[in-house]
Design a protein around this motif. Sequence first.
Motif, PDB file in Angstrom:
ATOM      1  N   PHE A 161      30.829 -14.926 -39.649  1.00  0.00           N
ATOM      2  CA  PHE A 161      30.474 -15.183 -38.252  1.00  0.00           C
ATOM      3  C   PHE A 161      29.188 -14.462 -37.892  1.00  0.00           C
ATOM      4  CE2 PHE A 161      35.180 -15.617 -38.036  1.00  0.00           C
ATOM      5  CZ  PHE A 161      35.227 -16.931 -37.608  1.00  0.00           C
ATOM      6  N   ASP A 162      28.364 -15.086 -37.018  1.00  0.00           N
ATOM      7  CA  ASP A 162      27.210 -14.382 -36.472  1.00  0.00           C
ATOM      8  C   ASP A 162      27.621 -13.840 -35.099  1.00  0.00           C
ATOM      9  OD1 ASP A 162      26.912 -16.346 -34.510  1.00  0.00           O
ATOM     10  OD2 ASP A 162      25.185 -17.297 -35.447  1.00  0.00           O
ATOM     11  N   PRO A 163      26.734 -13.113 -34.420  1.00  0.00           N
ATOM     12  CA  PRO A 163      27.156 -12.494 -33.144  1.00  0.00           C
ATOM     13  C   PRO A 163      27.613 -13.509 -32.092  1.00  0.00           C
ATOM     14  CG  PRO A 163      25.158 -11.460 -33.958  1.00  0.00           C
ATOM     15  CD  PRO A 163      25.414 -12.647 -34.845  1.00  0.00           C
ATOM     16  N   VAL A 258      41.913 -16.896 -45.114  1.00  0.00           N
ATOM     17  CA  VAL A 258      42.286 -15.485 -45.096  1.00  0.00           C
ATOM     18  C   VAL A 258      41.232 -14.759 -44.266  1.00  0.00           C
ATOM     19  CG1 VAL A 258      42.751 -13.439 -46.505  1.00  0.00           C
ATOM     20  CG2 VAL A 258      43.157 -15.723 -47.464  1.00  0.00           C
ATOM     21  N   SER A 259      41.673 -13.923 -43.345  1.00  0.00           N
ATOM     22  CA  SER A 259      40.737 -13.224 -42.466  1.00  0.00           C
ATOM     23  C   SER A 259      39.972 -12.134 -43.204  1.00  0.00           C
ATOM     24  CB  SER A 259      41.500 -12.583 -41.304  1.00  0.00           C
ATOM     25  OG  SER A 259      42.243 -13.561 -40.620  1.00  0.00           O
ATOM     26  N   LEU A 260      38.742 -11.924 -42.778  1.00  0.00           N
ATOM     27  CA  LEU A 260      37.971 -10.758 -43.203  1.00  0.00           C
ATOM     28  C   LEU A 260      37.667  -9.991 -41.928  1.00  0.00           C
ATOM     29  CD1 LEU A 260      35.594 -12.505 -45.766  1.00  0.00           C
ATOM     30  CD2 LEU A 260      37.478 -10.932 -46.275  1.00  0.00           C
ATOM     31  N   VAL A 261      38.065  -8.739 -41.891  1.00  0.00           N
ATOM     32  CA  VAL A 261      37.989  -7.956 -40.667  1.00  0.00           C
ATOM     33  C   VAL A 261      37.201  -6.682 -40.958  1.00  0.00           C
ATOM     34  CG1 VAL A 261      39.341  -6.759 -38.891  1.00  0.00           C
ATOM     35  CG2 VAL A 261      40.216  -8.891 -39.904  1.00  0.00           C
ATOM     36  N   ASP A 262      36.156  -6.451 -40.188  1.00  0.00           N
ATOM     37  CA  ASP A 262      35.345  -5.252 -40.378  1.00  0.00           C
ATOM     38  C   ASP A 262      35.579  -4.297 -39.215  1.00  0.00           C
ATOM     39  OD1 ASP A 262      33.441  -3.395 -41.164  1.00  0.00           O
ATOM     40  OD2 ASP A 262      31.763  -4.531 -40.317  1.00  0.00           O
ATOM     41  N   ARG A 263      36.194  -3.185 -39.486  1.00  0.00           N
ATOM     42  CA  ARG A 263      36.498  -2.175 -38.473  1.00  0.00           C
ATOM     43  C   ARG A 263      37.094  -2.802 -37.207  1.00  0.00           C
ATOM     44  NH1 ARG A 263      30.718   0.014 -38.432  1.00  0.00           N
ATOM     45  NH2 ARG A 263      30.475  -2.144 -39.133  1.00  0.00           N
ATOM     46  N   GLY A 264      38.113  -3.607 -37.396  1.00  0.00           N
ATOM     47  CA  GLY A 264      38.861  -4.151 -36.264  1.00  0.00           C
ATOM     48  C   GLY A 264      38.330  -5.468 -35.723  1.00  0.00           C
ATOM     49  N   ARG A 265      37.132  -5.871 -36.133  1.00  0.00           N
ATOM     50  CA  ARG A 265      36.553  -7.101 -35.606  1.00  0.00           C
ATOM     51  C   ARG A 265      36.548  -8.181 -36.685  1.00  0.00           C
ATOM     52  NH1 ARG A 265      31.357  -9.674 -34.566  1.00  0.00           N
ATOM     53  NH2 ARG A 265      31.258 -10.277 -32.377  1.00  0.00           N
ATOM     54  N   LEU A 266      36.941  -9.411 -36.280  1.00  0.00           N
ATOM     55  CA  LEU A 266      36.936 -10.521 -37.233  1.00  0.00           C
ATOM     56  C   LEU A 266      35.498 -10.739 -37.716  1.00  0.00           C
ATOM     57  CD1 LEU A 266      38.902 -12.656 -38.471  1.00  0.00           C
ATOM     58  CD2 LEU A 266      38.106 -14.221 -36.688  1.00  0.00           C
ATOM     59  N   TRP A 267      35.280 -10.578 -39.005  1.00  0.00           N
ATOM     60  CA  TRP A 267      33.940 -10.653 -39.596  1.00  0.00           C
ATOM     61  C   TRP A 267      33.686 -12.043 -40.163  1.00  0.00           C
ATOM     62  CZ3 TRP A 267      31.967 -11.695 -44.466  1.00  0.00           C
ATOM     63  CH2 TRP A 267      30.670 -11.207 -44.754  1.00  0.00           C
ATOM     64  N   GLY A 268      34.766 -12.637 -40.692  1.00  0.00           N
ATOM     65  CA  GLY A 268      34.637 -13.947 -41.315  1.00  0.00           C
ATOM     66  C   GLY A 268      35.973 -14.416 -41.838  1.00  0.00           C
ATOM     67  N   ALA A 296      38.502  -6.519 -49.675  1.00  0.00           N
ATOM     68  CA  ALA A 296      37.102  -6.848 -49.403  1.00  0.00           C
ATOM     69  C   ALA A 296      36.726  -6.407 -47.991  1.00  0.00           C
ATOM     70  CB  ALA A 296      36.862  -8.344 -49.581  1.00  0.00           C
ATOM     71  N   SER A 297      37.651  -6.561 -47.052  1.00  0.00           N
ATOM     72  CA  SER A 297      37.383  -6.160 -45.670  1.00  0.00           C
ATOM     73  C   SER A 297      37.027  -4.675 -45.588  1.00  0.00           C
ATOM     74  CB  SER A 297      38.601  -6.433 -44.783  1.00  0.00           C
ATOM     75  OG  SER A 297      38.777  -7.820 -44.621  1.00  0.00           O
ATOM     76  N   LEU A 298      37.780  -3.880 -46.343  1.00  0.00           N
ATOM     77  CA  LEU A 298      37.528  -2.433 -46.314  1.00  0.00           C
ATOM     78  C   LEU A 298      36.180  -2.106 -46.944  1.00  0.00           C
ATOM     79  CD1 LEU A 298      41.030  -1.046 -47.335  1.00  0.00           C
ATOM     80  CD2 LEU A 298      39.949  -0.968 -45.086  1.00  0.00           C
ATOM     81  N   LEU A 299      35.746  -2.956 -47.884  1.00  0.00           N
ATOM     82  CA  LEU A 299      34.496  -2.678 -48.598  1.00  0.00           C
ATOM     83  C   LEU A 299      33.274  -3.215 -47.856  1.00  0.00           C
ATOM     84  CD1 LEU A 299      35.728  -3.554 -52.203  1.00  0.00           C
ATOM     85  CD2 LEU A 299      35.158  -1.266 -51.339  1.00  0.00           C
ATOM     86  N   LEU A 300      33.492  -4.107 -46.871  1.00  0.00           N
ATOM     87  CA  LEU A 300      32.358  -4.770 -46.218  1.00  0.00           C
ATOM     88  C   LEU A 300      31.333  -3.776 -45.689  1.00  0.00           C
ATOM     89  CD1 LEU A 300      34.076  -7.595 -44.124  1.00  0.00           C
ATOM     90  CD2 LEU A 300      32.405  -7.890 -45.965  1.00  0.00           C
ATOM     91  N   HIS A 301      31.839  -2.850 -44.890  1.00  0.00           N
ATOM     92  CA  HIS A 301      30.927  -1.963 -44.179  1.00  0.00           C
ATOM     93  C   HIS A 301      30.064  -1.136 -45.127  1.00  0.00           C
ATOM     94  CE1 HIS A 301      29.323   0.440 -41.028  1.00  0.00           C
ATOM     95  NE2 HIS A 301      29.857   1.542 -41.500  1.00  0.00           N
ATOM     96  N   THR A 302      30.731  -0.505 -46.100  1.00  0.00           N
ATOM     97  CA  THR A 302      29.970   0.349 -47.017  1.00  0.00           C
ATOM     98  C   THR A 302      29.042  -0.484 -47.899  1.00  0.00           C
ATOM     99  OG1 THR A 302      31.934   0.340 -48.381  1.00  0.00           O
ATOM    100  CG2 THR A 302      31.466   2.369 -47.188  1.00  0.00           C
TER     101      THR A 302
END
Length: 503
Positions: A161-163, A258-268, A296-302
């Motif tokens: 997702f974009d902003p 399957v959801s991808l969630v980055d620090r609580g926000r749906l990322w993709g 993967a969600s946990l790894l997104l940010h780093t």
Amino acid sequence: VPGVDDDALQRCADEPIAVPGAIQPHGALLAVTEPDLAVVASAGAADVLGTQPASLADVLAPADLDRLRAGLAGDLTELNPLRVTVAGSELDLVVHRADGLLVTEWEPLAGAEQAGAAWHRRLPRVLQRLSAAGTLEELTATLARDVRALTGFDRVMVYRFDPEWNGEVVAEDRRADLEPFLGLRYPASDIPAQARALYATNWLRLIPDATYRPVPLEPGANPVTGRPLDLSAAVLRSVSPVHLEYLANMGVVASMSVSLVDRGRLWGLIACHSYSGPHRPSYADRVAAEFLGRTASLLLHTTVEAGEQGRVVAVAQRQAELVAALGRTPRAPAQALTGGTPTALDLLPAAGAAVRLDGRLHLLGSTPPADRVPGLVAALLAQGRPATDALGTLVPAAADVADTASGLLAVEVGGGRGDFLAWFRPETPREVTWGGNPHTPKTVETGTGPRLSPRRSFAAWRETVRGTAAPWHQHEIAAARALAAHLTESALQRATEDDRLAA
Ligand code: BLA
């Protein structure tokens, strides 16, 4: 979405997808009270279990019933799935609580795909690959490959997702004969707000056969609340008819995401398609897919940070090298920036660069003709901004140099001689697919007013956006400014020295 009626979009987002009052037909749902396990609402029981039970004791063998009762005291996710046998058939029993009831869902093993032990043995390798990814591209590509290997879908995409909640396919693994979707973009309305909200907490949904006929829950009103049962967490939840129409238009028979969630926000989402026929990964394989999504969600940010960090460091290094070169030949700054290694062009990723110092222009790499460059730079700077990734839109007179200068980053060098540094990026034509052709919104009349209908043809609404280049990053602009500031300062210093010598 440009051009699309806000009311129609709102109606999309108003569809109550959590309480559809029906399930998909590949399983049965029995909602029961506790502790007596009496059935108060159900769907699909006769078809899937061969009976319409009044209590779970009517269908479960005593030993299975004991295992269920023992599990109900603890964490329900540890109980799931309970492998049970009903009337000679094996089923996965999956339970959760909602609206004051215990919701039990029954999925026959027959007809389910099992990656099974072979895949699970490879899990350590898969996790190692994910965590070793140095960039977002690597992480998402690995994820798509491994989810496809696990689940056997024809196509597995990572959708970001974009902003504004539009999305783009950023990674893909597919059957060789399928056309690629990589890089395609879709508008926010394809996955409306209430669906995104649900997907931020419920990580996986499966539609094994998008041509299915929903099986209604009876009775429609949950006896505990008097309202339809909340199916947010139900694995058999019947999905939005609008979305089923969308899948049919896309030629998709089975879909899973399957959801991808980055620090609580749906990322993709990891979005999976099957085209050739119904496809139903087993509950255990879906849990494994969700596990990969969570990892993967946990790894997104780093991973994003590591990738950005690498790019920032590379630019900073070039900047330091160029400043050092300027220090070695303080009287010949243009020579320092264009004659050695690295050159100004190497400061940041660009196809061309222009250096104008002491009123003299030097070009590096692929740029517009020399007689055009000062005018383009002046036009950009007159807009009060250092960079654009669509110069032809900002400055219509620049449309004819789109091939070399769709992207322009320019900074002034002080000294009153019209000096500057500039970098050019070529046009990178982008395939853009907007759902509901933005120029002709597709709405259909319903009893409650117009609603947006999903697009019918995916190919027809694909358009190519021209005249845009890869976007400039803040750290690149900062590096260009720092280099210009350094040049300004040394020019002033030189002027002062010259004055002193002349005096
Ligand atoms: C749901 N839309 C979804 C889902 C996806 C998409 C992945 C999640 C459900 C699933 O796993 O299948 C969209 N699927 C895509 C996209 C791609 C893809 C973009 O594969 C790209 C390759 N949809 C519309 C319009 C409306 C709409 C106009 O196009 C509204 C009127 C609604 N989409 C809609 C709804 C859901 C949805 C309501 C939720 C479905 C549910 O969970 O019940």
